[in-house]
Design a protein around this motif. Structure first.
Motif, mmCIF file in Angstrom:
data_model
loop_
_atom_site.group_PDB
_atom_site.id
_atom_site.type_symbol
_atom_site.label_atom_id
_atom_site.label_comp_id
_atom_site.label_asym_id
_atom_site.label_seq_id
_atom_site.Cartn_x
_atom_site.Cartn_y
_atom_site.Cartn_z
ATOM 1 N N ILE A 14 68.255 89.874 39.253
ATOM 2 C CA ILE A 14 69.441 90.141 38.697
ATOM 3 C C ILE A 14 70.594 90.120 39.344
ATOM 4 N N ASP A 15 71.137 89.722 39.197
ATOM 5 C CA ASP A 15 73.063 89.355 39.433
ATOM 6 C C ASP A 15 74.283 90.172 39.071
ATOM 7 N N ILE A 16 74.165 91.128 39.664
ATOM 8 C CA ILE A 16 75.350 92.016 38.711
ATOM 9 C C ILE A 16 77.161 91.848 39.828
ATOM 10 N N ARG A 17 78.308 91.052 39.467
ATOM 11 C CA ARG A 17 79.165 90.666 39.932
ATOM 12 C C ARG A 17 80.179 89.685 39.888
ATOM 13 N N VAL A 149 74.943 88.595 34.895
ATOM 14 C CA VAL A 149 76.062 89.590 34.324
ATOM 15 C C VAL A 149 76.834 89.035 35.555
ATOM 16 N N ASP A 150 77.693 88.787 34.721
ATOM 17 C CA ASP A 150 79.450 87.640 35.800
ATOM 18 C C ASP A 150 80.385 88.842 35.161
ATOM 19 N N LEU A 151 80.971 89.844 36.305
ATOM 20 C CA LEU A 151 81.750 90.817 35.615
ATOM 21 C C LEU A 151 83.139 90.174 35.659
ATOM 22 N N ASP A 152 83.321 89.423 35.859
ATOM 23 C CA ASP A 152 85.000 88.369 35.438
ATOM 24 C C ASP A 152 85.419 87.896 34.122
ATOM 25 N N ARG A 153 83.859 87.391 33.820
ATOM 26 C CA ARG A 153 83.468 86.885 32.229
ATOM 27 C C ARG A 153 83.611 87.974 31.344
ATOM 28 N N VAL A 154 82.553 89.335 31.516
ATOM 29 C CA VAL A 154 82.481 90.323 30.711
ATOM 30 C C VAL A 154 84.511 91.050 30.379
ATOM 31 N N ARG A 155 85.017 91.093 31.329
ATOM 32 C CA ARG A 155 86.668 91.312 31.254
ATOM 33 C C ARG A 155 87.093 90.880 30.123
ATOM 34 N N HIS A 156 86.961 89.246 29.997
ATOM 35 C CA HIS A 156 87.060 88.044 29.125
ATOM 36 C C HIS A 156 87.187 88.078 27.992
ATOM 37 N N ALA A 157 85.644 88.916 27.646
ATOM 38 C CA ALA A 157 85.526 89.178 26.120
ATOM 39 C C ALA A 157 86.468 90.179 25.211
ATOM 40 N N ALA A 158 86.089 89.325 24.672
ATOM 41 C CA ALA A 158 86.631 90.685 23.363
ATOM 42 C C ALA A 158 86.176 92.236 23.523
ATOM 43 N N PRO A 159 87.395 92.770 23.103
ATOM 44 C CA PRO A 159 87.340 94.504 23.561
ATOM 45 C C PRO A 159 86.159 94.905 23.035
ATOM 46 N N SER A 160 86.122 94.612 21.506
ATOM 47 C CA SER A 160 84.881 94.784 20.978
ATOM 48 C C SER A 160 83.976 94.322 21.056
ATOM 49 N N LEU A 161 83.463 93.197 21.879
ATOM 50 C CA LEU A 161 82.303 92.790 22.574
ATOM 51 C C LEU A 161 81.860 93.384 23.916
ATOM 52 N N SER A 162 83.308 93.006 24.729
ATOM 53 C CA SER A 162 83.216 93.042 26.357
ATOM 54 C C SER A 162 82.220 94.673 26.961
ATOM 55 N N THR A 163 82.562 95.796 26.514
ATOM 56 C CA THR A 163 82.044 97.387 26.515
ATOM 57 C C THR A 163 80.967 97.751 25.125
ATOM 58 N N ALA A 164 81.470 96.948 24.304
ATOM 59 C CA ALA A 164 81.165 98.182 23.629
ATOM 60 C C ALA A 164 78.966 98.410 23.515
ATOM 61 N N GLY A 165 78.997 98.126 24.744
ATOM 62 C CA GLY A 165 77.393 98.647 24.852
ATOM 63 C C GLY A 165 77.668 99.901 25.401
ATOM 64 N N ILE A 166 77.952 100.175 26.023
ATOM 65 C CA ILE A 166 78.661 101.967 25.740
ATOM 66 C C ILE A 166 78.144 103.071 24.730
ATOM 67 N N LEU A 221 77.216 100.162 33.511
ATOM 68 C CA LEU A 221 76.710 99.991 32.042
ATOM 69 C C LEU A 221 76.070 99.148 32.328
ATOM 70 N N ALA A 222 76.171 97.427 32.920
ATOM 71 C CA ALA A 222 75.513 96.793 33.307
ATOM 72 C C ALA A 222 73.861 96.928 33.436
ATOM 73 N N GLU A 223 73.600 97.727 34.168
ATOM 74 C CA GLU A 223 72.396 98.639 35.356
ATOM 75 C C GLU A 223 71.760 99.462 33.681
ATOM 76 N N SER A 224 72.537 99.828 33.437
ATOM 77 C CA SER A 224 72.109 100.809 32.007
ATOM 78 C C SER A 224 71.331 100.307 30.640
ATOM 79 N N LEU A 225 71.847 99.000 30.632
ATOM 80 C CA LEU A 225 71.469 98.342 29.347
ATOM 81 C C LEU A 225 70.516 97.787 30.127
ATOM 82 N N ILE A 226 70.009 97.289 31.434
ATOM 83 C CA ILE A 226 69.253 96.441 31.226
ATOM 84 C C ILE A 226 67.911 97.327 32.010
ATOM 85 N N LEU A 227 68.694 98.060 32.295
ATOM 86 C CA LEU A 227 66.651 99.300 32.178
ATOM 87 C C LEU A 227 66.614 100.080 30.979
#
Length: 350
Positions: A14-17, A149-166, A221-227
């Motif tokens: 697992i690589d999140i950064r 999980v590339d955090l730079d790419r996550v930030r570039h995703a559409a808001p409705s998708l990038s962190t909707a996993g909350i 958030l990424a760790e939570s979704l993986i868990l």
């Protein structure tokens, strides 16, 4: 003395950064996931093509994933099997990851999940949620061997998708409550480890301070979704992460397709089900978390009327036959559902 234990299936790596996607080629080589270099790379319609252009993976063949449909997953699975690929890397959002997981399972090869958004907990789960002619289906698959999980790419995703996993992450609280309800009402066995993992995943996001696009929050958030995905693997089903909240989500997707993303719908479903259970203290915490991060909380936030949302709630139990939740316990009439939806909206809006 005998030692009693159980083996847990989990990703090997697992690589999140920020910038993590650049390490995909090295990961495939170092873990010897593909010994002969026969690697398929499935990319989605969002950032996938852009990432593919930056990667230099010798011998890799690219496949475009147009949507999150079962037909697309089956087609890709046949291509992987007929061409004797050794592994597949799925690059994109939740739909692309789900298609790649199903195709890898069908072909019997390992899969690496490279996610560009944190829209739901399918990142590392043993479940693929795919659309078909009758609605949406959940299919058991093998868990990804590695997750990037590339955090730079996550930030570039559409808001409705990038962190909707909350919304999907905190919906585990509602799913666990429904599971425990089923244990009391109908004697359904509960896996305590799966519950502990799902609840911990949800609470880490619920109480995590900071802006949703900061590195620290995105890591949690990424760790939570993986868990959460691993909790499903432990349970052998989606039970620790899918209750009445997801029944409502699937109903809305079936009756009103295109309304909102998976995570957004799961969050609203969880908040509504928590109100139905009359756990108002937890409902307030969930509502505040969704509000703080700009996620929907009410039917109107989703673009639905109260009547349309009530219709989805009434239909919801049909999406998961045999699953017992607060919706099945209450067995509300259409009139009662309408009254509960109105009361819920008033409570949330203060």
């Amino acid at each position: 003395m005998p030692l009693l234990a159980r083996m847990l299936v989990a990703p090997v790596f697992i690589d999140i950064r920020p910038g993590a996607v650049a390490g995909l080629g090295a990961l495939l080589a170092e873990l010897r996931i593909a010994r002969q270099g026969r690697i398929a790379v499935a990319v989605g319609p969002g950032q996938g093509d852009n990432i593919l252009g930056e990667l230099r993976i010798e011998g890799a063949e690219a496949f475009r994933v147009p949507d999150g449909r079962l037909d697309s997953a089956v087609t890709l699975g046949r291509q992987l099997r007929s061409s004797q690929f050794e592994a597949i890397a799925g690059i994109g959002g939740g739909k692309t990851i789900d298609v790649a997981k199903f195709a890898a399972h069908m072909a019997g090869i390992p899969m690496v999940a490279v996610t560009t958004s944190l829209g739901h907990d399918g990142i590392a789960s043993p479940v693929s949620t795919l659309n078909h002619e009758s609605g949406t289906g959940s299919y058991g698959v093998v868990m990804p061997v590695a997750v990037i999980v590339d955090l730079d790419r996550v930030r570039h995703a559409a808001p409705s998708l990038s962190t909707a996993g909350i919304g999907d992450a905190i919906s585990d609280l509602s799913a666990v409550a429904d599971w425990e309800l089923a244990a009391v009402d109908i004697g359904e066995p509960v896996d305590g480890l799966a519950v502990a993992m799902a609840r911990s995943a949800a609470l880490s996001v619920l109480h995590q301070p900071g802006h949703a696009r900061s590195d620290q929050f995105l890591k949690v958030l990424a760790e939570s979704l993986i868990l959460s995905g691993m909790a499903m693997g432990v349970a052998g089903s989606s039970r620790p992460a899918s209750g009445g909240d997801h029944e409502i989500m699937h109903a809305i997707n079936q009756l009103h397709p295109g309304t909102a993303s998976h995570g957004e719908l799961a969050g609203v479903g969880a908040l509504f089900c928590t109100h139905l259970r009359e756990d108002f203290e937890q409902a307030e915490l969930i509502s505040e978390c969704l509000r703080r991060h700009g996620l929907p909380r009410t039917p109107s936030d989703l673009g639905l009327s109260h009547a349309e949302f009530a219709q989805a709630v009434a239909y919801a139990p049909r999406t998961r036959p045999g699953r017992y939740t607060i919706l099945e316990r209450l067995e509300l009439s259409e009139r009662e559902i309408g009254e509960r939806v109105d009361a819920y909206h008033k409570a949330v809006m203060g």
